[in-house]
Design a protein around this motif. Structure first.
Motif, PDB file in Angstrom:
ATOM      1  N   HIS A  43       0.833  -1.225   0.070  1.00 41.05           N
ATOM      2  CA  HIS A  43       0.038  -0.022  -0.014  1.00 41.05           C
ATOM      3  C   HIS A  43       0.901   1.190  -0.037  1.00 41.05           C
ATOM      4  O   HIS A  43       1.614   1.575   1.039  1.00 41.05           O
ATOM      5  CB  HIS A  43      -0.877  -0.033   1.419  1.00 41.05           C
ATOM      6  CG  HIS A  43      -2.102   0.952   1.351  1.00 41.05           C
ATOM      7  ND1 HIS A  43      -3.039   1.138   2.261  1.00 41.05           N
ATOM      8  CD2 HIS A  43      -2.104   2.017   0.637  1.00 41.05           C
ATOM      9  CE1 HIS A  43      -3.826   2.104   2.035  1.00 41.05           C
ATOM     10  NE2 HIS A  43      -3.260   2.712   1.023  1.00 41.05           N
ATOM     11  N   HIS A  45       1.582   5.306  -2.486  1.00 39.04           N
ATOM     12  CA  HIS A  45       0.968   6.163  -3.497  1.00 39.04           C
ATOM     13  C   HIS A  45       2.140   7.099  -4.147  1.00 39.04           C
ATOM     14  O   HIS A  45       3.183   7.131  -3.578  1.00 39.04           O
ATOM     15  CB  HIS A  45       0.075   7.256  -2.727  1.00 39.04           C
ATOM     16  CG  HIS A  45      -1.266   6.399  -2.045  1.00 39.04           C
ATOM     17  ND1 HIS A  45      -2.310   6.267  -2.793  1.00 39.04           N
ATOM     18  CD2 HIS A  45      -1.536   6.051  -0.905  1.00 39.04           C
ATOM     19  CE1 HIS A  45      -3.253   5.362  -2.348  1.00 39.04           C
ATOM     20  NE2 HIS A  45      -2.448   5.431  -0.875  1.00 39.04           N
ATOM     21  N   HIS A  75      -4.880   5.867  -5.799  1.00 40.71           N
ATOM     22  CA  HIS A  75      -6.445   6.146  -5.653  1.00 40.71           C
ATOM     23  C   HIS A  75      -7.056   6.200  -6.829  1.00 40.71           C
ATOM     24  O   HIS A  75      -6.354   6.687  -7.812  1.00 40.71           O
ATOM     25  CB  HIS A  75      -6.725   7.368  -5.064  1.00 40.71           C
ATOM     26  CG  HIS A  75      -6.279   7.399  -3.397  1.00 40.71           C
ATOM     27  ND1 HIS A  75      -6.716   6.522  -2.457  1.00 40.71           N
ATOM     28  CD2 HIS A  75      -5.291   8.006  -2.981  1.00 40.71           C
ATOM     29  CE1 HIS A  75      -6.183   6.980  -1.307  1.00 40.71           C
ATOM     30  NE2 HIS A  75      -5.013   7.804  -1.634  1.00 40.71           N
ATOM     31  N   GLU A 112      -6.078   1.491  -5.223  1.00 37.88           N
ATOM     32  CA  GLU A 112      -6.935   1.885  -3.885  1.00 37.88           C
ATOM     33  C   GLU A 112      -8.440   2.140  -4.510  1.00 37.88           C
ATOM     34  O   GLU A 112      -8.512   3.160  -4.867  1.00 37.88           O
ATOM     35  CB  GLU A 112      -6.214   2.696  -3.143  1.00 37.88           C
ATOM     36  CG  GLU A 112      -7.252   2.869  -1.753  1.00 37.88           C
ATOM     37  CD  GLU A 112      -6.340   3.487  -0.679  1.00 37.88           C
ATOM     38  OE1 GLU A 112      -5.244   4.232  -0.768  1.00 37.88           O
ATOM     39  OE2 GLU A 112      -6.875   3.617   0.401  1.00 37.88           O
ATOM     40  N   ASP A 213       1.085   2.698   3.522  1.00 41.14           N
ATOM     41  CA  ASP A 213       0.340   4.058   2.938  1.00 41.14           C
ATOM     42  C   ASP A 213       1.189   5.156   2.762  1.00 41.14           C
ATOM     43  O   ASP A 213       0.325   6.018   3.063  1.00 41.14           O
ATOM     44  CB  ASP A 213      -0.957   4.175   3.919  1.00 41.14           C
ATOM     45  CG  ASP A 213      -1.987   4.699   3.171  1.00 41.14           C
ATOM     46  OD1 ASP A 213      -1.799   5.099   1.939  1.00 41.14           O
ATOM     47  OD2 ASP A 213      -3.101   4.831   4.102  1.00 41.14           O
ATOM     48  N   HIS A 215       2.659   8.413   1.394  1.00 41.88           N
ATOM     49  CA  HIS A 215       2.383   9.371   0.217  1.00 41.88           C
ATOM     50  C   HIS A 215       3.688  10.172   0.062  1.00 41.88           C
ATOM     51  O   HIS A 215       3.851  10.444  -1.114  1.00 41.88           O
ATOM     52  CB  HIS A 215       1.323  10.286   0.769  1.00 41.88           C
ATOM     53  CG  HIS A 215      -0.052   9.634   0.979  1.00 41.88           C
ATOM     54  ND1 HIS A 215      -0.344   8.746   1.886  1.00 41.88           N
ATOM     55  CD2 HIS A 215      -1.153   9.822   0.010  1.00 41.88           C
ATOM     56  CE1 HIS A 215      -1.674   8.173   1.745  1.00 41.88           C
ATOM     57  NE2 HIS A 215      -2.127   9.026   0.678  1.00 41.88           N
TER      58      HIS A 215
END
Ligand SMILES: [Zn+2]
Ligand SMILES: [Zn+2]
Length: 367
Positions: A43, A45, A75, A112, A213, A215
């Motif tokens: 996970h 981004h 996403h 996602e 997750d 970023h």
């Protein structure tokens, strides 16, 4: 002058080579019988959704941090940079893929699905075409991922933005579970542990995950990022997919590992080397045992049940990459007849349930 120029050129080349060198951490978590232990983060981004890094950065970070596999899961529904960054839902994967091959990092195609609660945010792993997940109805998006053969996990189920008062399991999740469209859950995301998710994973037989997750850029220094340890038959995407559907994972964050007791027990004992010759402990005699911990994990043990006929330490710390010695002392004649000395310890940093730790048995040959 010519020679000077040549020297200068060589010097510049050397400086360039030095500054462009990379080093890779080695994460020492042992293999267990029949499986390779792979370090994965499913996970994260990039600039193609709401991240701040270019997709190749994720591959370089994974290589430097000693990971085997990553999934870039931008996403579908939230792309705040889309005015400046063109491309579609497959672009981040396509940009990262050539470097992942060069670096031998397994790159899993993912996205996602990003909706309000319920069902919240879901990662679809091993998809074939992320663009087809861009659907108005969330159920159509999930069904499409499922039809592409995806492994689907519920991300950050206890995220306060979506579950402010309590972490709730919704009817929508029951529906997805019943229809085999929900296979896993994050028990840990970024820097948060969700005890409810651990309960659900055990009760509903969901695969457990710990993911970053991320970023922005990942900077872990001497430590390690949260990761999902996967026990795979091979170091391939197919191997990982089979392992995830078979629930062979452990969540690893800080010095804590969370998972099913059989897997944690195997990791614990595969990390250690200790006495395999008879100890010959007798009443009123003290003998020393040495345990070597070859892993990166610091194990913290607390005695739950003393052995028959001898005393053992109430607490033992087994720091990573150290040999620790401790004493056993016979306290009755019974010990003279014991073929094996069994000692039962709770491992405080190996978690098998909410407020529940793994209990391990050291069995030491005696006569
Ligand atoms: Zn999310
Ligand atoms: Zn995310």
């Amino acid at each position: 002058m010519k020679l000077n120029r040549l020297f200068f050129f060589i010097l510049l080349t050397l400086i360039f080579e030095i500054s462009s060198s990379q080093s890779r951490k080695i994460i020492n978590i042992p293999n267990i019988p029949g499986y390779q232990t792979l370090k994965c983060d499913f996970h994260m981004h990039t600039i193609f959704s709401d991240g701040t890094v270019w997709p190749t950065v994720r591959v370089n970070e994974a290589w430097e941090e000693g990971l085997d596999a990553i999934a870039i899961s931008d996403h579908i529904e939230y792309r705040p940079h889309s005015k400046n960054v063109t491309g579609n839902h497959n672009t981040s994967f396509e940009i990262a893929e050539p470097l992942s091959k060069e670096k031998n990092i397994i790159l899993i195609r993912a996205a996602e699905i990003t909706r309000d609660m319920p069902p919240g945010h879901l990662n679809a792993l091993f998809i074939r075409n992320a663009n087809l997940l861009d659907r108005e109805d969330v159920n159509d998006a999930i069904k499409e991922a499922h039809d592409q053969g995806a492994f689907i996990l519920w991300n950050h189920p206890g995220w306060k933005v979506q579950q402010p008062d309590s972490t709730v399991w919704w009817d929508e999740h029951t529906y997805l579970l019943k229809n085999r469209m929900l296979h896993g859950i994050e028990v840990y995301n970024s820097n948060e542990f969700y005890p409810e998710a651990l309960d659900w994973a055990l009760e509903k037989k969901l695969t457990m995950f710990a993911n970053t997750d991320a970023h922005g850029p990942i900077k872990t220094g001497e430590g390690h990022r949260p990761m999902t340890i996967v026990f795979s038959k091979s170091r391939t995407a197919g191997g990982i997919r089979e392992a995830l559907f078979s629930k062979r994972t452990i969540s690893y964050f800080g010095n804590t590992l969370v998972g099913e007791s059989t897997l944690l027990d195997q990791i614990f004992f595969a990390s250690l080397e200790y006495q395999n010759t008879p100890l010959k402990l007798e009443n009123e005699v003290t003998k020393t045992i040495s345990i070597k911990n070859n892993s990166d994990i610091d194990y913290e043990l607390e005695l739950v049940q003393p052995g028959v006929g001898f005393d053992a330490p109430t607490e033992i710390k087994l720091p990573s990459h150290r040999i620790v010695s401790f004493e056993l002392t016979g306290n009755s004649d019974e010990v003279n007849l014991m073929k094996n000395l069994n000692i039962y310890y709770k491992v405080k940093n190996l978690v098998v349930g909410v407020d529940e730790n793994l209990i391990v048995t050291f069995s030491i040959q005696n006569i």
